[in-house]
Design a protein around this motif. Sequence first.
Motif, PDB file in Angstrom:
ATOM      1  N   LEU A  56       0.851  -1.199   0.000  1.00  0.00           N
ATOM      2  CA  LEU A  56       0.000   0.000   0.000  1.00  0.00           C
ATOM      3  C   LEU A  56       0.887   1.249   0.000  1.00  0.00           C
ATOM      4  CD1 LEU A  56      -2.649   1.526   0.215  1.00  0.00           C
ATOM      5  CD2 LEU A  56      -2.785   0.904   2.618  1.00  0.00           C
ATOM      6  N   THR A  57       0.685   2.066  -1.008  1.00  0.00           N
ATOM      7  CA  THR A  57       1.454   3.313  -1.147  1.00  0.00           C
ATOM      8  C   THR A  57       0.566   4.498  -0.813  1.00  0.00           C
ATOM      9  OG1 THR A  57       2.896   2.398  -2.868  1.00  0.00           O
ATOM     10  CG2 THR A  57       2.658   4.785  -2.848  1.00  0.00           C
ATOM     11  N   VAL A  58       1.113   5.435  -0.052  1.00  0.00           N
ATOM     12  CA  VAL A  58       0.377   6.678   0.178  1.00  0.00           C
ATOM     13  C   VAL A  58       0.958   7.757  -0.739  1.00  0.00           C
ATOM     14  CG1 VAL A  58       1.844   7.375   2.159  1.00  0.00           C
ATOM     15  CG2 VAL A  58      -0.427   8.377   1.859  1.00  0.00           C
ATOM     16  N   ALA A  59       0.066   8.513  -1.372  1.00  0.00           N
ATOM     17  CA  ALA A  59       0.468   9.620  -2.254  1.00  0.00           C
ATOM     18  C   ALA A  59      -0.203  10.879  -1.714  1.00  0.00           C
ATOM     19  CB  ALA A  59       0.040   9.322  -3.684  1.00  0.00           C
ATOM     20  N   PRO A  60       0.448  11.554  -0.752  1.00  0.00           N
ATOM     21  CA  PRO A  60      -0.236  12.621  -0.010  1.00  0.00           C
ATOM     22  C   PRO A  60      -0.474  13.906  -0.794  1.00  0.00           C
ATOM     23  CG  PRO A  60       2.049  12.438   0.713  1.00  0.00           C
ATOM     24  CD  PRO A  60       1.809  11.299  -0.242  1.00  0.00           C
ATOM     25  N   GLY A 104      -5.030  -9.020  -8.273  1.00  0.00           N
ATOM     26  CA  GLY A 104      -3.674  -9.341  -7.797  1.00  0.00           C
ATOM     27  C   GLY A 104      -2.730  -8.158  -7.782  1.00  0.00           C
ATOM     28  N   GLY A 105      -3.256  -6.946  -7.937  1.00  0.00           N
ATOM     29  CA  GLY A 105      -2.395  -5.762  -7.919  1.00  0.00           C
ATOM     30  C   GLY A 105      -2.216  -5.197  -6.518  1.00  0.00           C
ATOM     31  N   ASN A 106      -1.324  -4.232  -6.421  1.00  0.00           N
ATOM     32  CA  ASN A 106      -1.148  -3.487  -5.174  1.00  0.00           C
ATOM     33  C   ASN A 106      -2.059  -2.268  -5.210  1.00  0.00           C
ATOM     34  OD1 ASN A 106       0.936  -5.141  -3.955  1.00  0.00           O
ATOM     35  ND2 ASN A 106       2.223  -4.454  -5.671  1.00  0.00           N
ATOM     36  N   ALA A 107      -1.918  -1.381  -4.221  1.00  0.00           N
ATOM     37  CA  ALA A 107      -2.852  -0.255  -4.156  1.00  0.00           C
ATOM     38  C   ALA A 107      -2.143   1.029  -3.759  1.00  0.00           C
ATOM     39  CB  ALA A 107      -3.961  -0.557  -3.150  1.00  0.00           C
ATOM     40  N   ARG A 108      -2.706   2.134  -4.220  1.00  0.00           N
ATOM     41  CA  ARG A 108      -2.209   3.444  -3.825  1.00  0.00           C
ATOM     42  C   ARG A 108      -3.397   4.279  -3.379  1.00  0.00           C
ATOM     43  NH1 ARG A 108       1.526   7.505  -7.522  1.00  0.00           N
ATOM     44  NH2 ARG A 108      -0.188   8.968  -7.739  1.00  0.00           N
ATOM     45  N   ALA A 109      -3.184   5.123  -2.372  1.00  0.00           N
ATOM     46  CA  ALA A 109      -4.270   5.959  -1.863  1.00  0.00           C
ATOM     47  C   ALA A 109      -3.709   7.310  -1.448  1.00  0.00           C
ATOM     48  CB  ALA A 109      -4.939   5.279  -0.665  1.00  0.00           C
ATOM     49  N   GLY A 110      -4.497   8.351  -1.623  1.00  0.00           N
ATOM     50  CA  GLY A 110      -4.069   9.661  -1.147  1.00  0.00           C
ATOM     51  C   GLY A 110      -4.616  10.788  -2.002  1.00  0.00           C
ATOM     52  N   PRO A 159      -7.906   9.078   5.687  1.00  0.00           N
ATOM     53  CA  PRO A 159      -9.184   8.386   5.451  1.00  0.00           C
ATOM     54  C   PRO A 159      -9.164   7.534   4.184  1.00  0.00           C
ATOM     55  CG  PRO A 159      -9.552  10.683   6.055  1.00  0.00           C
ATOM     56  CD  PRO A 159      -8.082  10.535   5.843  1.00  0.00           C
ATOM     57  N   LEU A 160      -8.450   7.995   3.159  1.00  0.00           N
ATOM     58  CA  LEU A 160      -8.366   7.227   1.905  1.00  0.00           C
ATOM     59  C   LEU A 160      -7.507   5.975   2.106  1.00  0.00           C
ATOM     60  CD1 LEU A 160      -7.820  10.333  -0.390  1.00  0.00           C
ATOM     61  CD2 LEU A 160      -9.838   8.872  -0.415  1.00  0.00           C
ATOM     62  N   VAL A 161      -6.433   6.126   2.872  1.00  0.00           N
ATOM     63  CA  VAL A 161      -5.572   4.970   3.180  1.00  0.00           C
ATOM     64  C   VAL A 161      -6.367   3.960   4.010  1.00  0.00           C
ATOM     65  CG1 VAL A 161      -3.530   4.233   4.507  1.00  0.00           C
ATOM     66  CG2 VAL A 161      -3.399   6.246   3.025  1.00  0.00           C
ATOM     67  N   GLU A 162      -7.064   4.453   5.009  1.00  0.00           N
ATOM     68  CA  GLU A 162      -7.840   3.538   5.880  1.00  0.00           C
ATOM     69  C   GLU A 162      -8.906   2.799   5.088  1.00  0.00           C
ATOM     70  OE1 GLU A 162      -9.045   6.321   8.864  1.00  0.00           O
ATOM     71  OE2 GLU A 162      -7.327   5.861  10.164  1.00  0.00           O
ATOM     72  N   ARG A 163      -9.477   3.485   4.118  1.00  0.00           N
ATOM     73  CA  ARG A 163     -10.502   2.852   3.284  1.00  0.00           C
ATOM     74  C   ARG A 163      -9.908   1.654   2.527  1.00  0.00           C
ATOM     75  NH1 ARG A 163     -13.692   6.513  -1.055  1.00  0.00           N
ATOM     76  NH2 ARG A 163     -11.760   6.366  -2.226  1.00  0.00           N
ATOM     77  N   VAL A 164      -8.696   1.819   2.014  1.00  0.00           N
ATOM     78  CA  VAL A 164      -8.064   0.698   1.298  1.00  0.00           C
ATOM     79  C   VAL A 164      -7.663  -0.408   2.284  1.00  0.00           C
ATOM     80  CG1 VAL A 164      -6.132   0.008  -0.167  1.00  0.00           C
ATOM     81  CG2 VAL A 164      -7.309   2.156  -0.610  1.00  0.00           C
ATOM     82  N   VAL A 165      -7.230  -0.021   3.474  1.00  0.00           N
ATOM     83  CA  VAL A 165      -6.890  -1.038   4.487  1.00  0.00           C
ATOM     84  C   VAL A 165      -8.118  -1.907   4.770  1.00  0.00           C
ATOM     85  CG1 VAL A 165      -6.206  -1.383   6.900  1.00  0.00           C
ATOM     86  CG2 VAL A 165      -5.029   0.333   5.501  1.00  0.00           C
ATOM     87  N   HIS A 166      -9.284  -1.275   4.889  1.00  0.00           N
ATOM     88  CA  HIS A 166     -10.514  -2.046   5.125  1.00  0.00           C
ATOM     89  C   HIS A 166     -10.835  -2.949   3.941  1.00  0.00           C
ATOM     90  CE1 HIS A 166     -11.748   1.151   8.222  1.00  0.00           C
ATOM     91  NE2 HIS A 166     -11.354   0.076   8.840  1.00  0.00           N
ATOM     92  N   LEU A 167     -10.655  -2.390   2.763  1.00  0.00           N
ATOM     93  CA  LEU A 167     -10.929  -3.147   1.542  1.00  0.00           C
ATOM     94  C   LEU A 167     -10.048  -4.399   1.494  1.00  0.00           C
ATOM     95  CD1 LEU A 167     -12.765  -2.469  -0.826  1.00  0.00           C
ATOM     96  CD2 LEU A 167     -10.881  -1.192  -1.860  1.00  0.00           C
ATOM     97  N   VAL A 168      -8.771  -4.212   1.785  1.00  0.00           N
ATOM     98  CA  VAL A 168      -7.819  -5.337   1.778  1.00  0.00           C
ATOM     99  C   VAL A 168      -8.290  -6.411   2.755  1.00  0.00           C
ATOM    100  CG1 VAL A 168      -5.458  -5.996   2.469  1.00  0.00           C
ATOM    101  CG2 VAL A 168      -5.831  -4.005   0.991  1.00  0.00           C
TER     102      VAL A 168
END
Length: 271
Positions: free
Chosen positions: A5-9, A217-223, A241-250
């Motif tokens: 998981l990558t954050v792009a702030p 099967g991909g990774n994710a980026r959020a921010g 909040p965007l990162v947490e949303r992906v964490v929940h999704l995962v």
Amino acid sequence: MGVILTVAPVGPIASKTDNPHLPTQPEEIAEEVAKAFEAGAAVAHLHFRGLNDQPTADLGIAAHTIELIRERCPILIQVSTGVGFSVPFADRMSIIELQPSMATLNPCTMSFGSGVFENPPEGVRRLAHRMRELGIKPELEIYDSGHLDECLRLRDEGFIAPEKMQFSLVLGVRGGMAATPENLVTMASRLPEDAIWQVVAVGKENLRLTAMALTLGGNARAGLEDTLYLRRGELSKGSTPLVERVVHLVSDLDLSLATVAEAAETLNLES
Ligand code: KMH
Ligand code: ZN
């Protein structure tokens, strides 16, 4: 293998007028990255801004920001060589001299929103060569189908290491591929077999295409670089909040997140 998981702030375009929670100064970016790390991010994709909040490749500002992040957490650093479209290519290139673990490599010149994103063939080759010399892993930014072919050409010419090439499939930029499920499936199916990849879905399709990429099967980026909104009409209060949303999704998809050490191993990082 866990999801990286990558954050792009903060990206090259949006301003605090678009979203007052956008971090632009070193302390603000470092705080945001530390929060994302606590939430589960293993990589920070970084753009920098000057005192006037405009994109900059100033090495002092970049180094200071990275130092502030380092004081807070061990997240892997990926610097953007896209920087901002008004910054000359030579300045954008200089940022890799800070020797981050990773940096983006944008393979082609293109229209980008209302601007032009300059990535001339000779400059891209110089940048790729220097990154390989410094042992910096390129994240290859694919905005259109031919950009993948150019990256494979760079690999065949020896500018990019052939194993575990890392791609961002960027969908939704005006001037590049539209953010549709069909484009994502087509591009993901064309990647080399051992490729590591994520989708960067810009704008309102961000969540749906991120969920789809995880399923494929991909990774994710959020921010906030990719979307300023949490949902229609609701600005996201920062990237967390965007990162947490992906964490929940995962978690809901019964997948796991890669730790920093696992991400570094998966990505074959040299430093
Ligand atoms: N906002 C990205 C889609 C890079 O970081 O190298 C474009 C970009 C490229 O900023
Ligand atoms: Zn970027």
